[in-house]
Motif scaffolding. Structure first.
Motif, PDB file in Angstrom:
ATOM      1  N   ALA A 177      30.374  43.863  36.394  1.00 22.66           N
ATOM      2  CA  ALA A 177      30.491  42.552  37.039  1.00 22.66           C
ATOM      3  C   ALA A 177      31.393  42.582  38.273  1.00 22.66           C
ATOM      4  CB  ALA A 177      30.988  41.508  36.038  1.00 22.66           C
ATOM      5  N   THR A 178      32.111  43.698  38.512  1.00 26.42           N
ATOM      6  CA  THR A 178      32.901  43.756  39.755  1.00 26.42           C
ATOM      7  C   THR A 178      31.987  43.818  40.973  1.00 26.42           C
ATOM      8  OG1 THR A 178      33.054  46.186  39.797  1.00 26.42           O
ATOM      9  CG2 THR A 178      34.827  44.994  38.666  1.00 26.42           C
ATOM     10  N   ALA A 179      30.694  44.067  40.758  1.00 25.83           N
ATOM     11  CA  ALA A 179      29.753  44.073  41.879  1.00 25.83           C
ATOM     12  C   ALA A 179      29.349  42.650  42.276  1.00 25.83           C
ATOM     13  CB  ALA A 179      28.507  44.897  41.511  1.00 25.83           C
ATOM     14  N   GLU A 180      29.772  41.659  41.490  1.00 28.22           N
ATOM     15  CA  GLU A 180      29.495  40.257  41.814  1.00 28.22           C
ATOM     16  C   GLU A 180      30.441  39.763  42.909  1.00 28.22           C
ATOM     17  OE1 GLU A 180      27.438  37.812  40.747  1.00 28.22           O
ATOM     18  OE2 GLU A 180      26.299  39.179  39.480  1.00 28.22           O
ATOM     19  N   GLY A 181      29.964  38.852  43.731  1.00 24.20           N
ATOM     20  CA  GLY A 181      30.799  38.289  44.798  1.00 24.20           C
ATOM     21  C   GLY A 181      32.072  37.656  44.275  1.00 24.20           C
ATOM     22  N   ASP A 182      32.003  36.999  43.123  1.00 24.87           N
ATOM     23  CA  ASP A 182      33.178  36.284  42.597  1.00 24.87           C
ATOM     24  C   ASP A 182      34.398  37.195  42.485  1.00 24.87           C
ATOM     25  OD1 ASP A 182      30.645  35.100  41.540  1.00 24.87           O
ATOM     26  OD2 ASP A 182      32.054  33.517  40.945  1.00 24.87           O
ATOM     27  N   PHE A 183      34.139  38.447  42.129  1.00 29.77           N
ATOM     28  CA  PHE A 183      35.240  39.408  41.997  1.00 29.77           C
ATOM     29  C   PHE A 183      35.987  39.520  43.326  1.00 29.77           C
ATOM     30  CE2 PHE A 183      36.660  43.802  42.675  1.00 29.77           C
ATOM     31  CZ  PHE A 183      37.538  43.962  41.618  1.00 29.77           C
ATOM     32  N   HIS A 184      35.237  39.670  44.395  1.00 27.62           N
ATOM     33  CA  HIS A 184      35.841  39.891  45.713  1.00 27.62           C
ATOM     34  C   HIS A 184      36.485  38.612  46.258  1.00 27.62           C
ATOM     35  CE1 HIS A 184      34.020  43.897  45.821  1.00 27.62           C
ATOM     36  NE2 HIS A 184      33.096  43.315  45.089  1.00 27.62           N
ATOM     37  N   TYR A 185      35.857  37.473  46.003  1.00 30.42           N
ATOM     38  CA  TYR A 185      36.479  36.208  46.432  1.00 30.42           C
ATOM     39  C   TYR A 185      37.838  36.062  45.740  1.00 30.42           C
ATOM     40  CZ  TYR A 185      31.450  35.155  46.965  1.00 30.42           C
ATOM     41  OH  TYR A 185      30.120  35.219  47.239  1.00 30.42           O
ATOM     42  N   ALA A 186      37.855  36.377  44.455  1.00 27.15           N
ATOM     43  CA  ALA A 186      39.089  36.199  43.676  1.00 27.15           C
ATOM     44  C   ALA A 186      40.194  37.100  44.214  1.00 27.15           C
ATOM     45  CB  ALA A 186      38.826  36.497  42.201  1.00 27.15           C
ATOM     46  N   LEU A 187      39.844  38.347  44.551  1.00 27.81           N
ATOM     47  CA  LEU A 187      40.871  39.259  45.071  1.00 27.81           C
ATOM     48  C   LEU A 187      41.417  38.772  46.408  1.00 27.81           C
ATOM     49  CD1 LEU A 187      40.101  41.095  42.706  1.00 27.81           C
ATOM     50  CD2 LEU A 187      40.188  43.028  44.279  1.00 27.81           C
ATOM     51  N   THR A 188      40.556  38.209  47.235  1.00 32.28           N
ATOM     52  CA  THR A 188      41.023  37.679  48.523  1.00 32.28           C
ATOM     53  C   THR A 188      42.052  36.577  48.286  1.00 32.28           C
ATOM     54  OG1 THR A 188      38.898  38.174  49.537  1.00 32.28           O
ATOM     55  CG2 THR A 188      40.298  36.574  50.683  1.00 32.28           C
ATOM     56  N   PHE A 189      41.715  35.608  47.437  1.00 35.95           N
ATOM     57  CA  PHE A 189      42.642  34.503  47.179  1.00 35.95           C
ATOM     58  C   PHE A 189      43.926  34.997  46.506  1.00 35.95           C
ATOM     59  CE2 PHE A 189      39.168  31.873  48.383  1.00 35.95           C
ATOM     60  CZ  PHE A 189      39.699  30.630  48.713  1.00 35.95           C
ATOM     61  N   ALA A 190      43.775  35.918  45.561  1.00 34.47           N
ATOM     62  CA  ALA A 190      44.959  36.425  44.846  1.00 34.47           C
ATOM     63  C   ALA A 190      45.922  37.077  45.824  1.00 34.47           C
ATOM     64  CB  ALA A 190      44.535  37.412  43.760  1.00 34.47           C
ATOM     65  N   SER A 191      45.361  37.847  46.753  1.00 35.90           N
ATOM     66  CA  SER A 191      46.203  38.568  47.703  1.00 35.90           C
ATOM     67  C   SER A 191      46.820  37.622  48.736  1.00 35.90           C
ATOM     68  CB  SER A 191      45.355  39.634  48.395  1.00 35.90           C
ATOM     69  OG  SER A 191      46.029  40.150  49.497  1.00 35.90           O
ATOM     70  N   VAL A 192      45.987  36.746  49.286  1.00 40.47           N
ATOM     71  CA  VAL A 192      46.480  35.844  50.338  1.00 40.47           C
ATOM     72  C   VAL A 192      47.613  34.964  49.803  1.00 40.47           C
ATOM     73  CG1 VAL A 192      45.875  33.828  51.750  1.00 40.47           C
ATOM     74  CG2 VAL A 192      44.330  35.815  51.647  1.00 40.47           C
ATOM     75  N   TYR A 193      47.407  34.392  48.615  1.00 37.90           N
ATOM     76  CA  TYR A 193      48.383  33.430  48.083  1.00 37.90           C
ATOM     77  C   TYR A 193      49.389  34.068  47.130  1.00 37.90           C
ATOM     78  CZ  TYR A 193      45.405  30.028  50.300  1.00 37.90           C
ATOM     79  OH  TYR A 193      44.708  29.325  51.236  1.00 37.90           O
ATOM     80  N   GLN A 194      49.277  35.408  46.961  1.00 35.41           N
ATOM     81  CA  GLN A 194      50.210  36.113  46.061  1.00 35.41           C
ATOM     82  C   GLN A 194      50.299  35.401  44.707  1.00 35.41           C
ATOM     83  OE1 GLN A 194      52.177  39.311  46.778  1.00 35.41           O
ATOM     84  NE2 GLN A 194      50.091  39.187  47.563  1.00 35.41           N
ATOM     85  N   ALA A 195      49.120  35.158  44.160  1.00 29.36           N
ATOM     86  CA  ALA A 195      49.036  34.414  42.896  1.00 29.36           C
ATOM     87  C   ALA A 195      49.598  35.248  41.736  1.00 29.36           C
ATOM     88  CB  ALA A 195      47.578  34.061  42.613  1.00 29.36           C
ATOM     89  N   PRO A 196      50.309  34.615  40.814  1.00 28.99           N
ATOM     90  CA  PRO A 196      50.840  35.346  39.655  1.00 28.99           C
ATOM     91  C   PRO A 196      49.730  35.584  38.621  1.00 28.99           C
ATOM     92  CG  PRO A 196      51.511  33.052  39.559  1.00 28.99           C
ATOM     93  CD  PRO A 196      50.731  33.195  40.820  1.00 28.99           C
ATOM     94  N   VAL A 197      48.945  36.611  38.859  1.00 30.48           N
ATOM     95  CA  VAL A 197      47.771  36.850  38.011  1.00 30.48           C
ATOM     96  C   VAL A 197      47.606  38.347  37.784  1.00 30.48           C
ATOM     97  CG1 VAL A 197      46.200  36.858  40.038  1.00 30.48           C
ATOM     98  CG2 VAL A 197      45.281  36.346  37.769  1.00 30.48           C
ATOM     99  N   ILE A 198      47.130  38.691  36.586  1.00 31.05           N
ATOM    100  CA  ILE A 198      46.782  40.085  36.281  1.00 31.05           C
ATOM    101  C   ILE A 198      45.266  40.161  36.261  1.00 31.05           C
ATOM    102  CG2 ILE A 198      47.010  41.995  34.667  1.00 31.05           C
ATOM    103  CD1 ILE A 198      49.510  40.672  33.554  1.00 31.05           C
TER     104      ILE A 198
END
Ligand SMILES: Cc1ncc(C[n+]2csc(CCOP(=O)(O)OP(=O)(O)O)c2C)c(N)n1
Length: 410
Positions: free
Chosen positions: A215-236
């Protein structure tokens, strides 16, 4: 006009098909204890190599070695062993009852129990989990009721989800376990959004999400990483690389030339690769990522390298696409067996105690099963009224739904 195919065009093929000899020569198993453990506030750029290594704590003799050894007290290790064994016993019963026609569908996590159980134990009980369908071990490790889980699988009269979800798509606000979605990948964006909200409110809770390597080949994976990185979200952000996505091997999702952890590198997210069948390593890496998120240092990506020991679900027959008995030959072993051997070597556990615990847990699952079945199964017992399908959609039921309900005869 036709053109000859470019010679570099490549369609990934797995290393073995049914009838072939088992070949895991492409899997490298580095020694335990050799990967460094950086401070939790490390700059992601300083640990890029970690995305290509494999953190392991239990060595060939099942001794704990190296800087990632979390040095857990024996009671904690035994709690982890128990939760993994209970998860396996639960899975085993639920497949049996599916074969008996008491539910339509089930998904086991055999061989991957450490991925969920060790993570649950390293997280805070209130940290919010956004799992896939293969992390039932989170609920078990959080001491969630097996009867409640079974009620969901049976869609019976005590199913809190009122039969609206597929079997195994649990949901529990009290266990901080977000509703599972059948649309692969959505949980990643949800986890990051939740973590952003938590951070913006200065809430101490962090989020953790799991996704399969397919499922990492799904777009959602990449969208999530962008937001996590940009906003430095406290997420594992956990990637469970169990080598197979139903019948597609990991190469189809991009695992042939690089690691799945490496996907974090381009986003500036620290990425760690860990032996997913090593309870201690999964615990230690999750704890590191949790402490980092709590301290305000942002997200961590973790690839958990493991093997899906059984079928994708009860609707799948792996004998059609991979050699039989691969699971028994998996070079990283079995998570329960490795923790058992570790405890025995420490002198805190024995074969007799292990066998006795196995019996106790089987009985616990059997008793839970009897209770859940008394509330109904797929074909037996009372059913929830179809009228309930109109409940819970809106806080106040709007007029048009009231009319539809009346038209349906309720
Ligand atoms: C968006 C979407 N695409 C396809 C599917 C069908 N599907 C369900 S599970 C699955 C395989 C997922 O494999 P992986 O992500 O590796 O997780 P695993 O089952 O191995 O734990 C697929 C293709 C789906 N449910 N949702």
């Amino acid at each position: 006009m036709t053109y000859p195919a470019n010679e570099g065009f490549h369609v990934p093929q797995p290393h073995g098909r049914p009838g072939d000899a088992i070949d895991f020569s492409h899997i490298s198993v580095p020694a335990a204890g050799i990967v460094s453990r950086p401070p939790i506030d490390v700059d992601p750029g300083a640990i890029r190599d970690h995305a290509y290594q494999l953190i392991r704590v239990l060595d060939g003799e099942c001794s704990a070695v190296g800087p990632w050894d979390p040095t857990l007290a024996p009671e904690i290790l035994l709690r982890g062993l128990r939760a993994m064994m209970l998860t396996r016993a639960y899975d085993s019963r639920m497949v049996r009852v599916q074969r008996q026609g008491k539910t339509s569908f089930y998904m086991k996590s055999t061989g991957e129990e450490a991925v969920a159980v060790a993570a649950a134990m390293a997280l805070d009980r209130a940290d919010m989990c956004f799992p896939t369908y293969r992390q039932q071990g989170l609920l078990v490790a959080r001491d969630w009721s097996l009867v409640d889980m079974m009620n969901q699988v049976y869609s019976n009269t005590h199913d809190r989800l009122k039969g609206r979800q597929m079997p195994v798509f649990y949901s529990s606000r009290e266990a901080a376990f977000f509703s599972i979605s059948g649309n692969l990948g959505t949980q990643y964006s949800q986890a990051v959004g939740w973590a952003m909200a938590s951070a913006s409110e200065n809430d101490p809770r962090i989020a953790a999400a799991w996704i399969g390597e397919g499922a990492t080949a799904e777009g959602d994976f990449h969208y999530a990483l962008t937001f996590a990185s940009v906003y430095q979200a406290p997420v594992i952000l956990n990637i469970v690389n169990n080598q197979w996505a139903i019948s597609s091997f990991s190469g189809i999702a991009g695992g042939e030339r690089t690691t799945f952890a490496a996907r974090g590198v381009g986003f500036g997210i620290p990425a760690l690769r860990v032996d997913g069948n090593d309870f201690l390593a999964v615990y230690a890496v999750t704890k590191w990522a949790r402490d980092r998120a709590r301290a305000g240092s942002g997200p961590t990506l973790i690839e958990l390298f493991t093997y899906r020991a059984e079928g994708h679900s009860t609707s799948d027959d792996p004998g059609k696409y991979r050699p039989d008995a691969e699971a028994a030959a998996w070079p990283l072993g079995d998570p329960i067996e490795r923790l058992r051997q570790h405890l025995v070597a420490l002198g805190h556990w024995s074969d007799e105690e292990h066998a006795a615990l196995g019996k106790v847990l089987a009985e616990e699952v059997r008793a839970a099963g009897k209770e859940a079945e008394s509330y109904g199964t797929l074909h037996d017992g009372d059913r929830l009224s179809a009228a309930s399908m109109f409940d819970d959609v809106y806080k106040e039921m709007p007029k048009h739904l009231k009319i539809q309900r009346a038209q349906a005869g309720f």
